[in-house]
Design a protein around this motif. Structure first.
Motif, PDB file in Angstrom:
ATOM      1  N   ASN A   1      -5.926   5.524  -0.856  1.00 47.11           N
ATOM      2  CA  ASN A   1      -4.981   4.968  -0.632  1.00 47.11           C
ATOM      3  C   ASN A   1      -4.534   4.925   0.688  1.00 47.11           C
ATOM      4  O   ASN A   1      -3.819   4.386   1.927  1.00 47.11           O
ATOM      5  CB  ASN A   1      -3.670   5.426  -1.186  1.00 47.11           C
ATOM      6  CG  ASN A   1      -2.353   3.957  -0.706  1.00 47.11           C
ATOM      7  OD1 ASN A   1      -1.799   4.843  -0.122  1.00 47.11           O
ATOM      8  ND2 ASN A   1      -1.694   3.083  -1.016  1.00 47.11           N
TER       9      ASN A   1
ATOM     10  N   VAL B   1       0.790  -1.188   0.095  1.00 48.21           N
ATOM     11  CA  VAL B   1      -0.481   0.078   0.022  1.00 48.21           C
ATOM     12  C   VAL B   1       1.180   1.568   0.247  1.00 48.21           C
ATOM     13  O   VAL B   1       1.006   2.151  -0.674  1.00 48.21           O
ATOM     14  CB  VAL B   1      -0.987   0.027   1.301  1.00 48.21           C
ATOM     15  CG1 VAL B   1      -1.828   1.682   1.430  1.00 48.21           C
ATOM     16  CG2 VAL B   1      -1.773  -1.213   1.480  1.00 48.21           C
TER      17      VAL B   1
ATOM     18  N   LYS C   1       0.964   4.173  -2.711  1.00 51.33           N
ATOM     19  CA  LYS C   1       1.183   5.478  -2.371  1.00 51.33           C
ATOM     20  C   LYS C   1       2.467   6.281  -2.773  1.00 51.33           C
ATOM     21  O   LYS C   1       1.830   7.314  -3.580  1.00 51.33           O
ATOM     22  CB  LYS C   1       1.121   5.847  -1.377  1.00 51.33           C
ATOM     23  CG  LYS C   1       1.257   6.988  -0.425  1.00 51.33           C
ATOM     24  CD  LYS C   1       1.738   7.345   0.833  1.00 51.33           C
ATOM     25  CE  LYS C   1       2.765   7.332   0.898  1.00 51.33           C
ATOM     26  NZ  LYS C   1       3.624   7.937   2.315  1.00 51.33           N
TER      27      LYS C   1
END
Length: 753
Positions: free
Chosen positions: A692, A565, A569
């Motif tokens: 996100n 994740v 980003k």
């Protein structure tokens, strides 16, 4: 010829300062060639260390010690970052997580491990995209297909085909180290995965229902001895009931030794807090074995030391819509408006000088349209919009809302209605204006917003982890009596028969006597149910708790997902930065073309194409980001691209190789097309960044929940089993006494003459 320097350093320990001085001295006196050779040696040593660790981790895995293999690979990855050689460690983690997914029957847990394996294979292919990672491409495609089967989402099949085709494009390197037969076998498997994923995309995914284990007893299976044990407990006096809650530690240890053996006994003893450790609960990091006694401290340790999340500049962070607008969006009915009647109503009120009154962004005066299709699409769009405005998860960016409002204003047809009147009513500042759009435009904005797909992991991972967290909560206190030899003092509330709540503190108190039970008046027989409500002893779980490695695989799988994740980003912010630069350079190209239009003398004008080429020639020799981006813009214009391509355009000479005849109209048209495309892409990237961020915030609490060590989860089952046997012995003793009494009564008495 190079200089070789040998320095004799004094024996014994050397301070860090002296080591640094020696290092600086070496740098000054060594030739560049020597320095290069030293770096080469360091690089060779690094590669050797990584390969050696990979081989050792593979041995752990072959010996079925997946936890040790994961920890070693994780440490190597943390130490050496994105080194190419680390691809084998990522690949091994992918294999372990995939195997773990196959072992579990829980669908959610299976998906979590599959997501971790996908990220592991992904990193392996990124670090070393060649024949050495062909297995990673196979594993990548395989895990994606399994995810598609579990979640029934076609996107995973599409990705599987894409990754398998990338693997198929790899050519076998020349050399003896590559097994041609093995290479062909992997290629065949990749083709099979492509065929399978393609078939699944074209048909409805049939997923077999995985039955969950039902540990509940069938009606009538309840322990037949329960009633008898209950009767025995009721007959006990208060003192006996109180003493029953004092568990003799030596007898308990002997009981465990007899029933489960020495190894289990030793693991059990590790789970009993010693005198200087007054807690049943702690939090252990699964990478560096840091121990914390607070949820928050554990969370901060993991985020600071192992997650490595870096925040961008504040100015680069997109903003979400404010609470006022979010409330407007969420409270509306979102019914289609009859634009023909609304137009007449606007004209009528405009003549009378009356305005429309909006309450929280909605006006009840607008006539509703009886249009099923518009109503259905608008309802779907409202659901998407509301979900992005939830108070606990607002991901609707200001730029995306501005785009939606501008799109509505550009495409809403209300002929004969003065624009100034609509401005006075703040018509386009209220969400209800979207309800005026026709079917075509409503379908367009719905399709546009659906590009913001929800991250499945944002709900999946917390769901799995929260289940583990709930199962780790313990209600019963256990205190200790004595110092040299312990007795376990169970929770006196069991005798009170209070409704117990989870013990949030988990501390242990030491008592010199059992006086804590003296004020208790025992009630009822619910304690029998408590004793019998006991899971079977899991030897593996006891061992893992004693060694602090329980949940390690799940913990490391969650870590992979969180890091994925974070990388996502970073890629979003990088793309956003490129888009801003592209927009800036697109404006520069438009300015150059406009400058040609403003020349006074028509004969002095150049074509747009030649003016842009001249600008590119002026930039020869510059290597900054703006220059590279400007060249990309010119390339896209000359190639009449419909969408910006953000690949860096390095070679300025290639501009001359592009089409030499690009009419002015085509240049203008291309500039407008690129501008429009960029305008639509930018709001999406902002909302993806906010999504996100929301996903990340939902995931960061999983680590302390998986790091929690609750030793009572080990102690209580053994204690309950011990008390079960103790109570059953009392029942047998009582039965024998009753039988003896009955026999005595039946025995004939002697008569005395």
């Amino acid at each position: 010829m190079h200089l070789t320097v040998s320095l004799s350093l004094p024996s014994g320990s050397i301070s860090h300062e002296r080591q640094r001085n020696h290092h600086h001295f070496l740098e000054k006196i060594l030739t560049p060639l020597d320095t290069m050779m030293m770096k080469s040696t360091d690089e060779s040593e690094t590669k050797w260390k990584i390969d050696d660790a990979a081989e050792l981790a593979r041995d752990f895995w072959l010996e079925r010690d997946g936890i040790s293999a994961l920890k070693l690979t994780e440490k190597t990855i943390s130490d050496h970052g994105n080194h190419e050689k680390c691809s084998s460690h990522h690949e091994l983690q992918g294999d372990i997580f995939y195997a773990q997914a196959k072992k579990t029957d829980d669908t959610d847990l299976k998906c979590l491990y599959l997501f971790a394996s996908v990220d592991a294979y992904s990193m392996a292919t990124l670090l070393s995209p060649n024949a050495l990672t062909l297995r990673s491409f196979r594993g990548y495609a395989r895990s994606l297909i399994k995810l598609g089967d579990q979640l029934r989402i076609n996107k995973f099949y599409e990705k599987a085909v894409s990754k398998a085709k990338l693997g198929m494009s790899i050519t076998s390197p020349q050399g003896k180290s590559t097994d041609g037969g093995y290479f062909t076998k992997i290629k065949t498997e990749l083709q099979n995965w492509i065929d399978l994923a393609t078939t699944k995309m074209q048909a409805t995914v049939a997923v077999s229902d995985i039955g969950t284990m039902d540990n509940q007893k069938e009606p009538g299976e309840e322990d037949t001895s329960f009633d008898r044990l209950k009767k025995i407990w009721v007959k006990l006096d208060d003192k006996t009931k109180i003493n029953f809650l004092v568990v003799d530690f030596e007898k308990l240890i002997g009981y465990i030794q007899d029933k489960h053996g020495t190894e289990v006994k030793e693991h059990f003893q590790k789970c009993i807090p010693i005198a200087n450790n007054l807690r049943w609960r702690c939090w252990k990091c699964h990478i560096c074995s840091q121990v914390n006694y607070c949820f928050t401290d554990c969370k901060m340790h993991i985020l600071d030391n192992h997650v490595h999340n870096s925040e961008p500049d504040f100015s680069a962070r997109p903003k979400c819509v404010d609470e006022i607008l979010a409330d407007m969006i969420c409270c509306g009915d979102w019914k289609p408006v009859d634009t023909a009647e609304a137009e007449n109503l606007i004209k009528d009120r405009a003549k009378r000088g009356e305005e429309f009154v909006y309450v929280n962004g909605w006006c009840s005066d607008w006539p509703e349209a009886k249009d099923r299709e518009r109503e259905n699409v608008l309802k779907q769009f409202a659901e998407v919009l509301k979900s992005s405005c939830a108070k606990e998860n607002c991901t609707l960016s200001c730029t995306l809302w501005d785009w939606l409002r501008d799109y509505t204003e550009e495409n809403l047809e209300l002929p004969g209605v003065p624009g100034i009147y609509l401005d006075q009513c703040c018509f386009f500042k209220n969400p209800q204006c979207i309800c005026f759009l026709d079917l075509k435009h409503l379908e367009h904005i719905l399709k546009y917003f659906r590009q913001l797909t929800t991250d499945v992991r944002a709900s999946l991972v917390p769901k799995v982890v929260n289940q583990f967290w709930e199962n780790s909560q313990v209600k019963e206190r256990i205190d200790l009596e004595g110092v040299a030899t312990y007795n376990l003092l169970l929770d006196k509330r069991l005798l009170y028969e209070e409704e117990l709540e989870s013990d949030k503190i988990g501390t242990v108190e030491h008592y010199k006597s059992t006086g804590i039970f003296e004020d208790v008046m025992p009630k009822g027989d619910k304690i029998v149910s408590w004793i019998l409500d006991c899971p079977e002893i899991d030897r593996e779980f006891v061992s893992q708790m004693a060694n602090g490695v329980h949940n390690s695989k799940l913990w490391l799988a969650a870590l992979r997902i969180v890091r994925c994740v974070i990388r996502k980003k970073e890629s979003y912010y990088d793309k956003r930065r490129k888009m801003l630069t592209y927009e800036k350079m697109l404006g520069e190209a438009e300015t150059i073309c406009d400058r040609e239009d403003t020349r006074k003398n028509v004969n002095q004008r150049s074509t747009y194409e030649s003016a842009l080429r001249m600008k590119c020639e002026d930039l020869v020799g510059k290597q900054d980001d703006d220059t590279k981006c400007f060249l990309s813009v010119v390339r896209d214009v000359f190639e009449r691209q419909s969408s910006p391509s953000f690949e860096v355009f390095e070679d300025k000479k290639c501009i001359s190789e592009l089409s030499s005849t690009v009419p002015n109209d085509d240049v203008k048209k291309s500039l407008l097309t690129l501008r429009k495309s960029l305008k639509e892409k930018f709001p999406l990237i902002d909302s993806k960044i906010l999504q996100n961020k929301s996903t990340y915030e939902k995931l960061i609490d999983v680590f302390p929940k998986l790091s929690a060590v609750e030793y009572r989860l080990v102690v209580l089952p053994f204690v309950k089993k011990f008390l079960q046997d103790k109570l059953k012995k009392m029942m047998k003793t009582n039965s024998s006494s009753v039988a003896a009494g009955d026999s005595a009564e039946r025995k004939p008495k002697k008569r005395h003459l």
